[in-house]
Motif scaffolding. Structure first.
Motif, PDB file in Angstrom:
ATOM      1  N   LEU A   1       0.861  -1.169   0.000  1.00 12.10           N
ATOM      2  CA  LEU A   1       0.000   0.000   0.000  1.00 12.10           C
ATOM      3  C   LEU A   1       0.903   1.227   0.000  1.00 12.10           C
ATOM      4  O   LEU A   1       1.597   1.499   0.981  1.00 12.10           O
ATOM      5  CB  LEU A   1      -0.903  -0.009   1.239  1.00 12.10           C
ATOM      6  CG  LEU A   1      -1.907  -1.161   1.290  1.00 12.10           C
ATOM      7  CD1 LEU A   1      -2.632  -1.155   2.625  1.00 12.10           C
ATOM      8  CD2 LEU A   1      -2.905  -1.066   0.154  1.00 12.10           C
ATOM      9  N   PRO A   2       0.955   1.961  -1.105  1.00 13.43           N
ATOM     10  CA  PRO A   2       1.903   3.086  -1.200  1.00 13.43           C
ATOM     11  C   PRO A   2       1.522   4.227  -0.271  1.00 13.43           C
ATOM     12  O   PRO A   2       0.349   4.456   0.026  1.00 13.43           O
ATOM     13  CB  PRO A   2       1.787   3.507  -2.673  1.00 13.43           C
ATOM     14  CG  PRO A   2       0.415   3.069  -3.084  1.00 13.43           C
ATOM     15  CD  PRO A   2       0.142   1.806  -2.320  1.00 13.43           C
ATOM     16  N   CYS A   3       2.537   4.911   0.212  1.00 14.51           N
ATOM     17  CA  CYS A   3       2.313   6.100   1.032  1.00 14.51           C
ATOM     18  C   CYS A   3       2.003   7.290   0.127  1.00 14.51           C
ATOM     19  O   CYS A   3       2.416   7.340  -1.031  1.00 14.51           O
ATOM     20  CB  CYS A   3       3.546   6.418   1.871  1.00 14.51           C
ATOM     21  SG  CYS A   3       3.946   5.141   3.087  1.00 14.51           S
ATOM     22  N   VAL A   4       1.278   8.252   0.670  1.00  7.14           N
ATOM     23  CA  VAL A   4       1.023   9.483  -0.075  1.00  7.14           C
ATOM     24  C   VAL A   4       2.322  10.284  -0.116  1.00  7.14           C
ATOM     25  O   VAL A   4       2.900  10.583   0.941  1.00  7.14           O
ATOM     26  CB  VAL A   4      -0.091  10.309   0.596  1.00  7.14           C
ATOM     27  CG1 VAL A   4      -0.320  11.604  -0.164  1.00  7.14           C
ATOM     28  CG2 VAL A   4      -1.385   9.499   0.659  1.00  7.14           C
ATOM     29  N   PRO A   5       2.837  10.609  -1.298  1.00  5.34           N
ATOM     30  CA  PRO A   5       4.112  11.336  -1.378  1.00  5.34           C
ATOM     31  C   PRO A   5       4.054  12.681  -0.654  1.00  5.34           C
ATOM     32  O   PRO A   5       3.002  13.324  -0.580  1.00  5.34           O
ATOM     33  CB  PRO A   5       4.308  11.533  -2.897  1.00  5.34           C
ATOM     34  CG  PRO A   5       3.462  10.482  -3.531  1.00  5.34           C
ATOM     35  CD  PRO A   5       2.284  10.299  -2.626  1.00  5.34           C
ATOM     36  N   ARG A   6       5.192  13.095  -0.131  1.00  2.78           N
ATOM     37  CA  ARG A   6       5.249  14.362   0.595  1.00  2.78           C
ATOM     38  C   ARG A   6       5.036  15.568  -0.313  1.00  2.78           C
ATOM     39  O   ARG A   6       4.693  16.655   0.163  1.00  2.78           O
ATOM     40  CB  ARG A   6       6.609  14.501   1.300  1.00  2.78           C
ATOM     41  CG  ARG A   6       6.778  13.550   2.483  1.00  2.78           C
ATOM     42  CD  ARG A   6       8.114  13.757   3.157  1.00  2.78           C
ATOM     43  NE  ARG A   6       8.251  12.937   4.346  1.00  2.78           N
ATOM     44  CZ  ARG A   6       7.856  13.313   5.562  1.00  2.78           C
ATOM     45  NH1 ARG A   6       7.292  14.497   5.721  1.00  2.78           N
ATOM     46  NH2 ARG A   6       8.015  12.518   6.600  1.00  2.78           N
ATOM     47  N   ASP A   7       5.249  15.389  -1.631  1.00  2.00           N
ATOM     48  CA  ASP A   7       5.100  16.536  -2.528  1.00  2.00           C
ATOM     49  C   ASP A   7       3.667  16.715  -3.024  1.00  2.00           C
ATOM     50  O   ASP A   7       3.385  17.606  -3.833  1.00  2.00           O
ATOM     51  CB  ASP A   7       6.051  16.419  -3.733  1.00  2.00           C
ATOM     52  CG  ASP A   7       5.825  15.131  -4.528  1.00  2.00           C
ATOM     53  OD1 ASP A   7       4.973  14.318  -4.127  1.00  2.00           O
ATOM     54  OD2 ASP A   7       6.520  14.954  -5.552  1.00  2.00           O
TER      55      ASP A   7
ATOM     56  N   ARG B   1      -4.027  16.209   5.602  1.00  2.00           N
ATOM     57  CA  ARG B   1      -4.575  16.996   4.476  1.00  2.00           C
ATOM     58  C   ARG B   1      -4.037  16.482   3.149  1.00  2.00           C
ATOM     59  O   ARG B   1      -4.720  16.553   2.127  1.00  2.00           O
ATOM     60  CB  ARG B   1      -4.288  18.485   4.674  1.00  2.00           C
ATOM     61  CG  ARG B   1      -5.054  19.077   5.851  1.00  2.00           C
ATOM     62  CD  ARG B   1      -5.066  20.591   5.869  1.00  2.00           C
ATOM     63  NE  ARG B   1      -3.748  21.143   6.126  1.00  2.00           N
ATOM     64  CZ  ARG B   1      -3.074  21.903   5.261  1.00  2.00           C
ATOM     65  NH1 ARG B   1      -3.581  22.190   4.072  1.00  2.00           N
ATOM     66  NH2 ARG B   1      -1.888  22.367   5.578  1.00  2.00           N
ATOM     67  N   ARG B   2      -2.821  15.938   3.147  1.00  8.92           N
ATOM     68  CA  ARG B   2      -2.313  15.301   1.926  1.00  8.92           C
ATOM     69  C   ARG B   2      -3.111  14.028   1.634  1.00  8.92           C
ATOM     70  O   ARG B   2      -3.440  13.742   0.475  1.00  8.92           O
ATOM     71  CB  ARG B   2      -0.817  14.978   2.059  1.00  8.92           C
ATOM     72  CG  ARG B   2       0.083  16.193   2.010  1.00  8.92           C
ATOM     73  CD  ARG B   2       1.539  15.814   1.768  1.00  8.92           C
ATOM     74  NE  ARG B   2       2.083  14.977   2.840  1.00  8.92           N
ATOM     75  CZ  ARG B   2       2.642  15.440   3.936  1.00  8.92           C
ATOM     76  NH1 ARG B   2       2.733  16.754   4.124  1.00  8.92           N
ATOM     77  NH2 ARG B   2       3.138  14.623   4.855  1.00  8.92           N
TER      78      ARG B   2
END
Length: 285
Positions: free
Chosen positions: A37-43, A62-63
């Protein structure tokens, strides 16, 4: 005398029981290890906090909200399976942050950020939250804390609450509950009666189905409750699965979540290099 060749020791023949053991071992091969399960990228640009949300969302929340809204807009996803690529539009996603990261707050923010259209509000719940019974009142408390009167809540955990459900909607008018928090065990155990009560309340459609502790939902009653969950999925616009342990039972957990999210990916395990690998699975698979 010419040298006598030594006799080679022959390996013992496999019995039928040995063969069955080998086949069973292959069938137990767990494919869940290839899923992540991929993490939401910081960008990722963070979504604005919904105006009606009480409290303050952290940046990572919020991301995540931005990513959930993006998925709900019908984003097409592509995954690579060996030499093949599969593209699909999921019905939702999995929120799998660790305990204490605020998964419930993120889901409440999603409900507030994009409520169902006003034209559908009369016959569509903002959400059906299906959770283990011991967490139902915790969900109600969290909804009151973060959403206040913006999301009125009803609880469904027993026969008495089931009997009063239609009247709460009929008499509530604009103050009728918009979120139903239901016991996973009770709803699946009394599925036909619950669905009938929701129909009487004109609340048999859900903008979102939220499955808290979804690993429990997939495995409830040995997996026999999946037919009820899939019917609820079909009554929902979007589905969100919430868990800190998404694959506790390996393949069974993976394919259960795939079904709930409308992801149709099939695998063929082939042990012989001479067999075709593009044959479809049998219907019973």
């Amino acid at each position: 005398m010419p040298p006598v060749a030594k006799k080679r020791k022959m390996a013992p023949k496999l019995t039928a029981a040995d063969g069955a053991h080998v086949v069973a071992a292959r069938l137990r091969k767990d494919l869940s290890a290839i899923f992540e399960l991929p993490c939401v990228p910081r960008d990722v640009e963070a979504a604005p906090q919904p105006t009606a949300f009480r409290g303050t969302l952290y940046g990572y929340q919020r991301r995540s909200l931005a990513r959930m809204l993006e998925i709900e807009q019908g984003q097409r996803l592509t995954v690579e399976l060996g030499i093949h690529k599969v593209t699909f539009v999921p019905k939702g996603g999995v929120v799998a942050d660790t305990v204490g990261m605020g998964k419930t707050a993120q889901l409440i923010a999603l409900l507030l950020a994009q409520p169902p259209p006003a034209s559908e509000a009369a016959h569509t719940l903002s959400a059906l939250v299906l959770t283990p019974e011991h967490l139902c009142h915790q969900w109600r408390a969290e909804l009151a804390r973060f959403a206040g009167d913006a999301l009125r809540v009803a609880i469904l955990t027993n026969e008495a609450e089931l009997g009063s459900l239609p009247f709460r909607w009929m008499r509530g008018g604009s103050n009728a509950p918009r979120v139903l928090v239901a016991s996973l065990e009770f709803l699946c155990g009394q599925f036909d009666a619950c669905l009938s009560a929701l129909s009487l309340a004109h609340a048999a459609r859900f903008d979102r189905l939220i499955l808290d502790e979804c690993h429990d939902a997939v495995l409830l009653n040995g997996g026999h409750s999946m037919s009820a969950l899939l019917q609820l999925r079909d009554c929902s616009r979007k589905v969100w699965c919430v868990t800190g342990t998404p694959f506790p039972q390996g393949d069974q957990s993976v394919f259960g979540l795939h079904q709930l999210l409308g992801v149709d990916i099939k695998f063929v395990i082939v042990n012989s290099p001479f067999m075709r690998t593009d044959r479809p699975l049998p219907p019973s698979h």
